[in-house]
Scaffold this active site. Sequence first.
Site, PDB file in Angstrom:
ATOM      1  N   GLY A 151       0.834  -1.199   0.000  1.00  0.00           N
ATOM      2  CA  GLY A 151       0.000   0.000   0.000  1.00  0.00           C
ATOM      3  C   GLY A 151       0.864   1.242   0.000  1.00  0.00           C
ATOM      4  N   ALA A 152       1.939   1.200   0.802  1.00  0.00           N
ATOM      5  CA  ALA A 152       2.888   2.308   0.871  1.00  0.00           C
ATOM      6  C   ALA A 152       4.164   1.783   1.521  1.00  0.00           C
ATOM      7  CB  ALA A 152       2.310   3.476   1.669  1.00  0.00           C
ATOM      8  N   HIS A 187       0.017   6.426   9.035  1.00  0.00           N
ATOM      9  CA  HIS A 187       0.767   5.195   9.306  1.00  0.00           C
ATOM     10  C   HIS A 187       2.224   5.343   8.863  1.00  0.00           C
ATOM     11  CE1 HIS A 187       0.962   0.636   9.448  1.00  0.00           C
ATOM     12  NE2 HIS A 187       2.012   0.905   8.699  1.00  0.00           N
ATOM     13  N   GLU A 188       2.430   5.844   7.649  1.00  0.00           N
ATOM     14  CA  GLU A 188       3.794   5.951   7.130  1.00  0.00           C
ATOM     15  C   GLU A 188       4.591   7.033   7.854  1.00  0.00           C
ATOM     16  OE1 GLU A 188       4.679   3.522   5.302  1.00  0.00           O
ATOM     17  OE2 GLU A 188       2.623   2.852   5.065  1.00  0.00           O
TER      18      GLU A 188
END
Length: 885
Positions: free
Chosen positions: A283-284, A319-320
Site C-alpha cells: 500500500g505504501a 501510518h507511514e
Amino acid sequence: MSKQVRQDKRQVLPTNVRPTHYILTFTPDMVNFTFIGSEIVNININENTKSITLHVNEIEIKSAKLINLDLKTSQSFEATNIDYDTQKETATLTFPQEFSSGTTASLHIEYTGILNDKMVGFYRSSYEDKSGNTKYMVTTQFAATDARRAFPSWDEPAIKATFDITLIVPSDMTTLSNMNVVSETQLGDGKKEVKFNRTPLMSTYLVAFIVGDLGYIQAYTPGGRDDGEPISIRVYAPKGNEQYGEFALGVATQVLEYFIEVFGIPYPLPKCDMVAIPDFGFGAMENWGLITYRTAKILFDPKNSNITIKKIIAYTVSHELAHQWFGNLVTMEWWDHLWLNEGFATWVGNFAVDKFFPDWDIWSQFVTEEFQSALRLDSLSSSHPIEVPVNDSSEISQVFDDISYSKGASVIRMLSSFLGEKVFLSGVRRYLKIHAFGNASTDDLWQALATESGNDVAQFMTGWTRMVGYPVLTVKESTPETLVIRQCRFLSSGVINPDEDTTIWWVPLGVDLGPDTQCDIKSTVLTQKEITLKLPPRKSDFYQLNARETGVFRVNYTPERLYKLGQAVRLGLLDVNDRIGAIADAGALGTSGYGKTSDLLSFIKEFEEEDKYVVWREIASRLGNVLDVWFEQPTPIYQGLLAFNRGLTSRLVPKLGWEYSESDDYLTTSLRTLIINIAGRANDPDTVKEAYHRFNLFTKQNDESALHPNIRAVVFKIVLSHGGGDEEFEAILKVYRESKTADQKLDALYGLGFAQRDDLIHRALQFAISDEVKNQDMIHAFASLQSNPKSRRLLWNFVKDNWDLIHERYINFLSLFGNIIKQCINKFSSEDDIVDIEKFFSNRDCKGIERSLQQSVEKIRVNAVWLKRDSKDVEDWLKSNGFLQ
C-alpha cells in the site's frame, strides 16, 4: 524459545566486517531497463579475514577491490574470486591478502543490474500521460530484503550505516532520494548528475531513490526540526496528477507536526517527500524522507473519488509518517520484531486520524476492521505469534499479515487502555529517545513502559506477543450475582487439543454493569484459568464483559444471556463498540460450534432499528460470511437467507435514499453505500431497478450526476449480478479504460467480476491478467470474482490453468502472491475442495506462500464442518421466522 536460540538459526551475514558508510552512484538506462552501479563502502574489520560476504541478488559484479585505510599509502587489492550463492542471495569476495582485525578499509565495487518489472528492488513503473503515451519512471522498493537487488550490501535491519547517493539521469527528469539535493551538474549528452545530502544512520531497507517526469505540490510545517527550521512536505505524481495530492498533503502537514509533539523528538530530516507510484506492490513504504505509495493510497479526485478513499489516504499517510520515528529512527533488531514497526504504526496511525477527523468514529471502524481481521486469522491453528521466529528471507513476507499489523495494534490498544494513554505515550517517548538511530526489540519497549508505569509490563504482555492465539472467556452464571469465568484458546474449528491450550493470558475483563451502577470491578484482570466473580448489587441484571472492545478476546455467554443482550440493544444500553463486539462474538462462536448460527441470526434480528454505519459493517460481514459458506446449498435455503437480508434493509434503503449531499457526514455517506450494497446482493427488486435506471443514465446519457462516485462500484456490481450482459459489461470496461485515477479504475475492475454468464466471467478473468491491469491490481479483480458465487469455481480453475504465468509474475513479491492465493480459494466449504487444492500444490513450488496455503485450507475445513453442523439449524430457523416456505 530463548532469544539466543532464535539468533542461532537466523541466516545472517558473517560478522568479520561491518559497513559504516556507503557512497553509491547509479546510472539507470530507462530505454533498455538496466543500470550501472558503483559503490564505495567504508568498513570496519572485526576479525582477521581474506574474504567479505555481502548480499547480492540479480546483480553482476564487474570488479571489486579493497583498500586498507590505515596505511599511509593507499594499497588496493583486487578480488581474486567472486563466489555467488543464489539461494542465500550472497556474493563472497576473496582477496589475496588477509586484513587485520581492528583496521578499516574501503570496498570498491563496480556492477550492473536490471530495472525489473516485478515491483521489487530498483524497478521500472509505467503509466500513460495525458496524451495516451506510455512513459516510464524508475523507483525502489527495498523492504524487506531487496536493497541487495540495487547495490551489494549488508541487507539486514540491524546493520545500519550512512549513505551518500548520486544519480546520473536524463536532464529533464525529476530525481529524488531520502535526503535533499546538494548539487546538480549538467554532464552533456542530455544527462545530469544529482548528488544528495548524507543520510542519518539507517537500515538498507529504508534507502530509496526515484527518477521520473514528476510534478509536485508543496507545503511546510511551522517548525519541527532541531534547528527550528520548517520541514518541506511535497506530494509528487506523474505530471498532470499532482493536484490530486492536495488532501494527502494537508493530512501530512498536520500529522507530521502532531507526531513531533506526541513523540517528543524533532523530525530528523530536512524534508518529507511522498510519491505516487503507478506500479507498487504494498500500500505504501516508509522510506525515510521519501515515502512511496500506490496511487490509490495518496491521490484523491474531489470530483470522482469515493469518500472512503479519503479515510484510506488519511490513515495510510499517518501510518507511514509514524514509521519515520517508529521503524526508521528506532528499527527492529530483526524481522522477529516486525510488529514493533507495523503494529505500532497501525495503532498510532488510527490515533492521529481520530485526532484530526473525530467525526469519522475511527476507533469503532478499527474494531470492525482491524480488530476483527486479527481475531479471524488468529483463530486458526496455522496462525503465528506476534513475535514470530524468522530465520530465512523467504519467511519474512509471510509475517506481513494481520497478526503483525492488526493484532499487534489491538494488543497495543489493550495495553494503552489499561495503562492510560498519557502513561503509555510517555513510555513510547522513553523508548524512542533511548534507542534513537539504533535498533530495539520488544523487550526494550516493555522495559520503557514498565519504567514509566511502574507495572511489570513484560510479565503480562509476553504471553500476548510470544504465544499464538487468544482466549475465549466462557461465562456461566452460578447465581444471578456470581459469574464463573474460564479462559481457553479460541479456535474457529471449535476443536482444542490439550497441547494447543497451554497459555494463560493476562486478560483485563472490562466489566460493565450499566450506567447506573458504580463498582470497583471494571479493572478486574483474569490471570488464571478460571475465576469466580461476585457482582455488586445493581438495579438490573445487565452486565457485559470487554466493554468498548478494548480486550483481545471473545466472550461466550449462555444463550439466555445473549438473548438479554439483544434486549439491551433495543433499550440502547450497548455502546457502538459493544454492539459491534457482541455481533462479532456471536458470529465467531456460531462458526466454531460454541454457539449456533441460529443464535447469530436471532441476535441480528434485534438490530432492525440500527442506524450506525460501523455496526452495519459488522452485520454485513457476519451475514456475508453465512451467505458465502451456504452458497452451494439448496436454492430455497440460500434464497431464504437473502430474504432475511432484504428484511433487515427494507426500512433503511428508502430512508437513506440514493442522493449524496455535500452536507452529508462521512458516516451517513458510508452507511448509504453499504445498505444499498446489502440490499442489492439480497435481490431487493426496488434497489436493483434503481441501480439499472441510474446505470443507464450514467452510461448511455453521460449523466455523471446519476452515479455518484460513492455508489459507482456498488451499482456496477448490482447491474452485472442481476442480468447484465454484453452491453453492461462493455460499458463498465469503458469506464475502466477512460478513468484517470487509480481508485476509479479499481471500482470498475471490481464491478466486472460480478458477471453471471460464463463467457463474460471468462472475459473478466482474461482481462484480470492482461497488460491493461496493473500487477498489483489483479488481486482486486480476483476478490470480486471470488465474492461472486457464480464465478468462484471458475476463478480457481482459471488460476490452476494459468499457474505458471501467475507464479512467474508474483514469485518475487511473496506477500502479494500469498494474498492472491487466499483470494482464490478460502471461501470454499467442501472437503473435496481441500483434496483438490492439496493435490494441485503437491508438486509445485510453494516456498514463501506455505503459511497462506495452510491458513486457506484450514479455513475451508472450518467452513465445511460449520456447514455440516449447522445446515439443519439454519433451515429450521428460516422456517420458523417465515423466510422459508
